[in-house]
Design an enzyme around this catalytic site. Structure first.
Site, PDB file in Angstrom:
ATOM      1  N   CYS A  12       0.690  -1.196  -0.203  1.00  0.00           N
ATOM      2  CA  CYS A  12      -0.063   0.093  -0.055  1.00  0.00           C
ATOM      3  C   CYS A  12       0.915   1.184  -0.040  1.00  0.00           C
ATOM      4  O   CYS A  12       1.943   1.101  -0.402  1.00  0.00           O
ATOM      5  CB  CYS A  12      -1.112   0.125   1.132  1.00  0.00           C
ATOM      6  SG  CYS A  12      -0.407   0.235   2.600  1.00  0.00           S
ATOM      7  N   ARG A  18      -3.686  -0.502   5.204  1.00  0.00           N
ATOM      8  CA  ARG A  18      -4.100  -1.729   4.532  1.00  0.00           C
ATOM      9  C   ARG A  18      -3.214  -2.913   4.486  1.00  0.00           C
ATOM     10  O   ARG A  18      -3.721  -3.900   4.663  1.00  0.00           O
ATOM     11  CB  ARG A  18      -4.480  -1.165   3.073  1.00  0.00           C
ATOM     12  CG  ARG A  18      -5.564  -0.048   3.180  1.00  0.00           C
ATOM     13  CD  ARG A  18      -5.575   0.523   1.708  1.00  0.00           C
ATOM     14  NE  ARG A  18      -4.552   1.246   1.337  1.00  0.00           N
ATOM     15  CZ  ARG A  18      -4.442   2.004   0.322  1.00  0.00           C
ATOM     16  NH1 ARG A  18      -5.344   1.672  -0.744  1.00  0.00           N
ATOM     17  NH2 ARG A  18      -3.173   2.763   0.177  1.00  0.00           N
ATOM     18  N   ASP A 126      -8.493   3.249   0.861  1.00  0.00           N
ATOM     19  CA  ASP A 126      -7.417   3.644   1.974  1.00  0.00           C
ATOM     20  C   ASP A 126      -8.304   4.468   3.090  1.00  0.00           C
ATOM     21  O   ASP A 126      -8.877   5.336   3.000  1.00  0.00           O
ATOM     22  CB  ASP A 126      -6.212   4.746   1.520  1.00  0.00           C
ATOM     23  CG  ASP A 126      -5.373   4.803   2.812  1.00  0.00           C
ATOM     24  OD1 ASP A 126      -5.595   4.399   3.807  1.00  0.00           O
ATOM     25  OD2 ASP A 126      -4.249   5.486   2.077  1.00  0.00           O
TER      26      ASP A 126
END
Length: 156
Positions: A12, A18, A126
């Protein structure tokens, strides 16, 4: 699945929300399924290197039994393309960063959610700039995706 340990890297932006979440969920789901898989995560950015997971993500994950406390963020390195069997990006921006860094060596990066068998959403949102609900939604999405990952690994 191959006779050797498969290695999957989740990527990420900052490696504090994440990708560490998905790493922890996938690790637990694969262990419960009896699959021998090695997991790691990293970020395309450098801002959080050495830091733990975002406290909001730690709380949301812990509420469902996933421990992110040991996590320490690291930045993606080009050698990751040769150290892992799959390099999976959480969203298109991360995927484009990885594609730019790829230069034909090792495995090609892919988007995570479609690889795990989810057609929607195509990108892993996100939660960093959102409210606490976004972190709980991220855990639920990570669980769905990890179930798809387990199914794919059993099939492969």
């Amino acid at each position: 699945m191959p006779d050797r340990t498969v290695s999957i890297l989740f990527v990420c932006l900052g490696n504090i929300c994440r990708s560490p979440l998905v790493e922890a969920v996938a690790r637990q789901r694969c262990k419960n399924a009896g699959l021998d898989v090695a997991f790691a995560s990293c970020g395309t950015g450098h801002w959080h290197v050495g830091k733990g997971a975002d406290p909001r993500m730690v709380r949301a994950a812990a509420a469902l039994g996933y421990d992110l406390s040991p996590h320490r963020a690291r930045q993606f390195a080009s050698s990751d393309f040769t150290r892992h069997d799959w390099v999976l990006a959480m969203d298109n921006d991360n995927l484009q960063s990885l594609v730019s860094a790829h230069r034909g060596q090792g495995v090609e990066p892919q988007p995570f959610l479609p690889w795990a068998g989810l057609s929607s959403p195509h990108e892993f949102p996100d939660p960093y700039y959102g409210d606490a609900g976004g972190f709980a939604q991220a855990v639920a999405l990570a669980e769905r995706a990890a179930d798809g990952l387990v199914a794919r690994l059993r099939h492969d």
